[in-house]
Design a protein around this motif. Structure first.
Motif, PDB file in Angstrom:
ATOM      1  N   GLU A   1       0.728  -1.276  -0.038  1.00 25.06           N
ATOM      2  CA  GLU A   1       0.086   0.078   0.100  1.00 25.06           C
ATOM      3  C   GLU A   1       0.913   1.183  -0.091  1.00 25.06           C
ATOM      4  N   ASP A   2       1.849   1.453   0.882  1.00 22.46           N
ATOM      5  CA  ASP A   2       2.823   2.327   0.746  1.00 22.46           C
ATOM      6  C   ASP A   2       3.428   2.555  -0.674  1.00 22.46           C
ATOM      7  N   ALA A   3       3.954   1.574  -1.124  1.00 24.21           N
ATOM      8  CA  ALA A   3       4.500   1.646  -2.348  1.00 24.21           C
ATOM      9  C   ALA A   3       3.629   2.305  -3.582  1.00 24.21           C
ATOM     10  N   ALA A   4       2.258   1.635  -3.298  1.00 23.97           N
ATOM     11  CA  ALA A   4       1.482   2.233  -4.295  1.00 23.97           C
ATOM     12  C   ALA A   4       0.916   3.581  -4.258  1.00 23.97           C
ATOM     13  N   ALA A   5       0.961   4.289  -3.033  1.00 18.60           N
ATOM     14  CA  ALA A   5       0.594   5.621  -2.642  1.00 18.60           C
ATOM     15  C   ALA A   5       1.800   6.499  -3.154  1.00 18.60           C
ATOM     16  N   ALA A   6       3.065   5.893  -2.743  1.00 19.90           N
ATOM     17  CA  ALA A   6       4.299   6.776  -3.533  1.00 19.90           C
ATOM     18  C   ALA A   6       4.342   6.901  -4.841  1.00 19.90           C
ATOM     19  N   THR A   7       3.774   5.659  -5.557  1.00 23.00           N
ATOM     20  CA  THR A   7       3.733   5.711  -6.943  1.00 23.00           C
ATOM     21  C   THR A   7       2.643   6.656  -7.496  1.00 23.00           C
ATOM     22  N   ALA A   8       1.570   6.629  -6.819  1.00 24.91           N
ATOM     23  CA  ALA A   8       0.388   7.660  -7.171  1.00 24.91           C
ATOM     24  C   ALA A   8       0.835   8.731  -7.067  1.00 24.91           C
TER      25      ALA A   8
END
Length: 285
Positions: free
Chosen positions: A85-92
């Motif tokens: 989730e953290d990686a997805a948020a950073a990517t977004a």
């Protein structure tokens, strides 16, 4: 008679068997008590070593180990999910930042393109007017050898052109305002008080008599009633180009002349219609 017949016997008399047994029992008990007391005396007792067997917990331990392993696995899964989730948020966030930067870049590029297009249109307008003036100059030159009567007529026309119009009322006020700005600078988008563009000057002149006109020349060219160039009256709005698509406007001040903010080279000028023949006119007053 026996010689011992009168000697008393030294034997103890027989005791009853039950009494004898009782005494023996008592004596035995006393001896046992003494023996126990002696054993509990100063002598050190030997340490007692005893092996205690623990109950078997194999089945319960297996269940606890299994539960602990499951809990550990669940924690690992939770951590992995959080990391995803953290990686997805950073990517977004990175994608959004990139998109914003791209939007800003496109907006700046569009703004530059619009400015370039406007400058190009103004350059084309100036070139068109220059061509028209060149054509008019050539035409005027071809008539330099005309008769004296023609020269006299030209002088008379020139004299009348330099005179003020006989306009009255609101038209006179509009013309007076426009003529008062002659000599001011031409600046694209200028609305005064010391620099103007063509539509800014026309709008301000009519605003002086409480008439609100649209800001741009395209709209001003359709703001009133269309009139023929052969039927002009002082205060009419002149336009260059098509009605609704005009690229330049000015004010007819009478006597065959107009006032307009022409370009950055000339600024606001008063010129004869032959200097830059208009395409049409509208009447607002």
């Amino acid at each position: 008679m026996s010689h011992t017949a009168h000697i008393p016997s030294h034997r103890k008399p027989r005791r009853n068997a039950s009494k004898t047994a009782l005494r023996a029992g008592v004596a035995g008990g006393v001896l046992s008590t003494i023996a126990v007391a002696g054993a509990a005396g100063p002598a050190q007792a030997e340490p007692v070593t005893q092996t205690i067997e623990m109950p078997t917990i194999t089945s319960g331990l297996s269940t606890a180990v299994a539960a602990s392993a499951q809990a550990t696995q669940q924690v690992a899964q939770d951590l992995q999910t959080q990391a995803q989730e953290d990686a997805a948020a950073a990517t977004a966030a990175k994608t959004a930042k990139k998109a914003k930067a791209e939007a800003v870049r496109k907006a700046e590029a569009k703004k530059k393109a619009e400015a370039a297009a406007k400058a190009k249109a103004e350059a084309a307008e100036r070139a068109s007017r220059s061509t028209a003036r060149t054509t008019l100059s050539a035409t005027s030159g071809s008539h330099t050898g005309t008769a004296a009567s023609t020269s006299s007529s030209s002088s008379s026309s020139s004299s009348s052109s330099s005179s003020s119009s006989n306009a009255t009322g609101s038209a006179a006020a509009v013309i007076a305002f426009a003529q008062a700005q002659v000599g001011d600078a031409y600046v694209p988008g200028g609305t005064g008080p010391n620099s103007w563009d063509c539509s800014g000057l026309v709008q301000a002149a009519f605003r002086s008599v409480n008439i609100d006109l649209p800001r741009v020349s395209q709209s001003q060219s359709t703001a009133g009633t269309q009139v023929s160039l052969s039927n002009l009256q002082p205060g009419d709005i002149l336009y260059w180009g098509g009605a609704g698509s005009a690229y330049h406007v000015g004010i007819y001040v009478g006597n065959g002349q107009f006032v307009g903010a022409q370009n950055s080279s000339t600024g606001v000028v008063q010129r004869p219609l032959s200097y830059d023949p208009p395409s049409g006119a509208v009447r607002v007053l």
